[in-house]
Motif scaffolding. Sequence first.
Motif, PDB file in Angstrom:
ATOM      1  N   THR A   7     -12.876  44.948 -31.870  1.00 48.18           N
ATOM      2  CA  THR A   7     -11.820  44.960 -31.956  1.00 48.18           C
ATOM      3  C   THR A   7     -11.307  43.241 -31.222  1.00 48.18           C
ATOM      4  N   ASP A   8     -10.732  42.389 -31.990  1.00 51.24           N
ATOM      5  CA  ASP A   8     -10.690  41.459 -30.793  1.00 51.24           C
ATOM      6  C   ASP A   8      -9.251  40.328 -30.241  1.00 51.24           C
ATOM      7  N   HIS A   9      -8.835  39.631 -29.763  1.00 53.97           N
ATOM      8  CA  HIS A   9      -7.817  39.794 -28.843  1.00 53.97           C
ATOM      9  C   HIS A   9      -6.579  39.529 -30.116  1.00 53.97           C
ATOM     10  N   ASN A  10      -7.080  38.969 -31.414  1.00 51.44           N
ATOM     11  CA  ASN A  10      -6.550  38.800 -32.679  1.00 51.44           C
ATOM     12  C   ASN A  10      -6.515  39.696 -33.276  1.00 51.44           C
ATOM     13  N   GLY A  11      -7.034  40.706 -32.428  1.00 52.13           N
ATOM     14  CA  GLY A  11      -6.477  42.220 -33.766  1.00 52.13           C
ATOM     15  C   GLY A  11      -7.559  42.203 -34.502  1.00 52.13           C
ATOM     16  N   LEU A  12      -8.424  41.197 -34.668  1.00 58.69           N
ATOM     17  CA  LEU A  12      -9.706  41.799 -35.872  1.00 58.69           C
ATOM     18  C   LEU A  12     -10.644  42.469 -35.961  1.00 58.69           C
ATOM     19  N   ASP A  13     -11.062  43.305 -36.472  1.00 59.74           N
ATOM     20  CA  ASP A  13     -12.253  43.895 -35.950  1.00 59.74           C
ATOM     21  C   ASP A  13     -13.718  43.127 -36.509  1.00 59.74           C
ATOM     22  N   GLY A  14     -14.189  43.181 -35.606  1.00 61.63           N
ATOM     23  CA  GLY A  14     -15.969  42.771 -36.631  1.00 61.63           C
ATOM     24  C   GLY A  14     -17.342  42.863 -35.611  1.00 61.63           C
ATOM     25  N   PRO A  15     -18.304  42.657 -35.777  1.00 65.10           N
ATOM     26  CA  PRO A  15     -19.538  43.822 -35.240  1.00 65.10           C
ATOM     27  C   PRO A  15     -19.879  42.650 -33.898  1.00 65.10           C
ATOM     28  N   GLY A  16     -19.618  43.931 -32.717  1.00 71.23           N
ATOM     29  CA  GLY A  16     -19.942  43.180 -31.436  1.00 71.23           C
ATOM     30  C   GLY A  16     -20.715  42.626 -30.966  1.00 71.23           C
ATOM     31  N   PHE A  17     -20.756  42.028 -30.580  1.00 71.83           N
ATOM     32  CA  PHE A  17     -21.840  40.761 -29.889  1.00 71.83           C
ATOM     33  C   PHE A  17     -22.190  39.786 -30.717  1.00 71.83           C
ATOM     34  N   SER A  18     -20.774  39.570 -31.522  1.00 68.75           N
ATOM     35  CA  SER A  18     -21.626  38.691 -32.840  1.00 68.75           C
ATOM     36  C   SER A  18     -21.905  37.586 -32.298  1.00 68.75           C
ATOM     37  N   ASP A  19     -22.998  36.431 -33.181  1.00 68.27           N
ATOM     38  CA  ASP A  19     -23.390  35.697 -32.752  1.00 68.27           C
ATOM     39  C   ASP A  19     -23.000  34.149 -33.270  1.00 68.27           C
ATOM     40  N   VAL A  20     -21.734  34.156 -34.549  1.00 58.72           N
ATOM     41  CA  VAL A  20     -22.497  33.307 -35.426  1.00 58.72           C
ATOM     42  C   VAL A  20     -20.013  34.039 -35.955  1.00 58.72           C
ATOM     43  N   VAL A  21     -20.230  33.051 -36.609  1.00 59.64           N
ATOM     44  CA  VAL A  21     -18.558  33.132 -37.687  1.00 59.64           C
ATOM     45  C   VAL A  21     -18.859  32.570 -38.528  1.00 59.64           C
ATOM     46  N   LEU A  22     -18.113  33.054 -39.480  1.00 63.43           N
ATOM     47  CA  LEU A  22     -18.243  32.049 -41.277  1.00 63.43           C
ATOM     48  C   LEU A  22     -16.051  32.051 -41.682  1.00 63.43           C
ATOM     49  N   ALA A  49     -14.434  31.118 -44.973  1.00 63.71           N
ATOM     50  CA  ALA A  49     -13.790  30.958 -45.831  1.00 63.71           C
ATOM     51  C   ALA A  49     -13.028  30.250 -46.408  1.00 63.71           C
ATOM     52  N   ALA A  50     -13.471  28.718 -46.566  1.00 64.34           N
ATOM     53  CA  ALA A  50     -13.182  27.661 -46.906  1.00 64.34           C
ATOM     54  C   ALA A  50     -11.655  27.491 -48.083  1.00 64.34           C
ATOM     55  N   LYS A  51     -10.540  26.839 -48.062  1.00 62.62           N
ATOM     56  CA  LYS A  51      -9.751  26.224 -48.402  1.00 62.62           C
ATOM     57  C   LYS A  51      -8.647  28.171 -48.745  1.00 62.62           C
ATOM     58  N   ASP A  52      -9.140  28.819 -48.194  1.00 59.49           N
ATOM     59  CA  ASP A  52      -8.485  30.404 -48.390  1.00 59.49           C
ATOM     60  C   ASP A  52      -7.426  30.971 -47.158  1.00 59.49           C
ATOM     61  N   GLY A  53      -7.365  29.600 -45.969  1.00 58.62           N
ATOM     62  CA  GLY A  53      -6.603  29.803 -45.804  1.00 58.62           C
ATOM     63  C   GLY A  53      -5.022  28.984 -45.675  1.00 58.62           C
ATOM     64  N   PRO A  54      -4.674  28.869 -44.342  1.00 62.06           N
ATOM     65  CA  PRO A  54      -3.047  28.444 -44.477  1.00 62.06           C
ATOM     66  C   PRO A  54      -3.066  26.148 -44.612  1.00 62.06           C
ATOM     67  N   ASN A  55      -2.161  26.631 -45.641  1.00 59.94           N
ATOM     68  CA  ASN A  55      -2.073  24.782 -45.995  1.00 59.94           C
ATOM     69  C   ASN A  55      -3.557  24.232 -46.649  1.00 59.94           C
ATOM     70  N   GLY A  56      -4.306  25.549 -47.029  1.00 63.08           N
ATOM     71  CA  GLY A  56      -5.808  25.776 -47.733  1.00 63.08           C
ATOM     72  C   GLY A  56      -6.658  24.523 -46.987  1.00 63.08           C
ATOM     73  N   GLY A  57      -6.727  25.677 -45.738  1.00 63.39           N
ATOM     74  CA  GLY A  57      -7.416  25.267 -44.936  1.00 63.39           C
ATOM     75  C   GLY A  57      -8.385  26.382 -44.338  1.00 63.39           C
ATOM     76  N   LEU A  58      -9.168  26.209 -43.629  1.00 61.46           N
ATOM     77  CA  LEU A  58     -10.172  27.732 -43.472  1.00 61.46           C
ATOM     78  C   LEU A  58      -9.123  29.504 -42.711  1.00 61.46           C
ATOM     79  N   SER A  59     -10.396  30.145 -43.468  1.00 60.30           N
ATOM     80  CA  SER A  59      -9.433  31.275 -42.953  1.00 60.30           C
ATOM     81  C   SER A  59      -9.650  32.388 -41.862  1.00 60.30           C
ATOM     82  N   LYS A  60      -9.093  33.255 -41.465  1.00 58.64           N
ATOM     83  CA  LYS A  60      -9.399  34.378 -40.197  1.00 58.64           C
ATOM     84  C   LYS A  60     -11.015  34.065 -40.489  1.00 58.64           C
ATOM     85  N   PRO A  61     -11.576  34.008 -39.205  1.00 54.03           N
ATOM     86  CA  PRO A  61     -12.937  34.469 -38.940  1.00 54.03           C
ATOM     87  C   PRO A  61     -13.547  35.811 -39.340  1.00 54.03           C
ATOM     88  N   VAL A  62     -14.979  35.995 -39.885  1.00 52.92           N
ATOM     89  CA  VAL A  62     -15.425  37.136 -39.980  1.00 52.92           C
ATOM     90  C   VAL A  62     -16.328  37.287 -39.473  1.00 52.92           C
TER      91      VAL A  62
END
Length: 257
Positions: free
Chosen positions: A69-84, A86-99
Amino acid sequence: MQRPRAGSFHQDAESDSDFSVSMLLKFCEEDRSYWEECYNKVSKTAEEYKREIEDLKAKNSFLRLWIQTDHNGLDGPGFSDVVLFAAKDGPNGGLSKPVPAHKAVLASRSPVFKAMLEHEMEESRSNNIKINEVSYDALRAFVNYLYSAEAFLDERMAYDLLVLAEKYQVQHLKDYCEKFLVSKLNWENSIINYAFAHRHNAKHLLEAALSIILVNKDKLKNHRDYSELVKSDPCLLVEIYEACLAKQEKHCSTGSC
């Protein structure tokens, strides 16, 4: 002619009765042996399946990557080296939270990701991958499937994941979603599923939806999605009528007209 002895018929009847009882007991014993053998085989098979299930669970647990769990409280694979994202699904049509994910996993599961990360593309340099026209929940479910081959589906999620599976050539996930959608097919959703399957090259779903449409061809014009299909994709409607005609010709060729 010698006269039968008194009581001989009674004795013969008793003898026949003893024989019948003996044969019945023999048949029952054979029957009992047969069913005991069947029960033992089924019990053995059940135990074998149970062991296989436990083995698969153990392997799945072993293959799961450590989740952090990172500092934003999001769970993800440990030691990840890439982030995905979802475009247009975030605030004001921007990027979503990172995956978060791992390049090695993405590349091994999808030839599209492999080509993207192997070459000097923006995604490879920045370690950020933007996925257009997808929700954050669908993207996260997609990435989770790449790690675990598991997904919790409803119809909306199955559509979204099949689109992603087709785009990134994850055939295992595509087959999984198709089987789910086929299991949910009925006359009411047959046309919309046929159109969807046609757009995304989902062969099994296409054939299953078409078979339902052909069975109900006399009600086709009254279907709630018929007029929309006439406007949006008349060529697809022509294909449906051609399939109806081909079925009728085949029916007549057998002399059943």
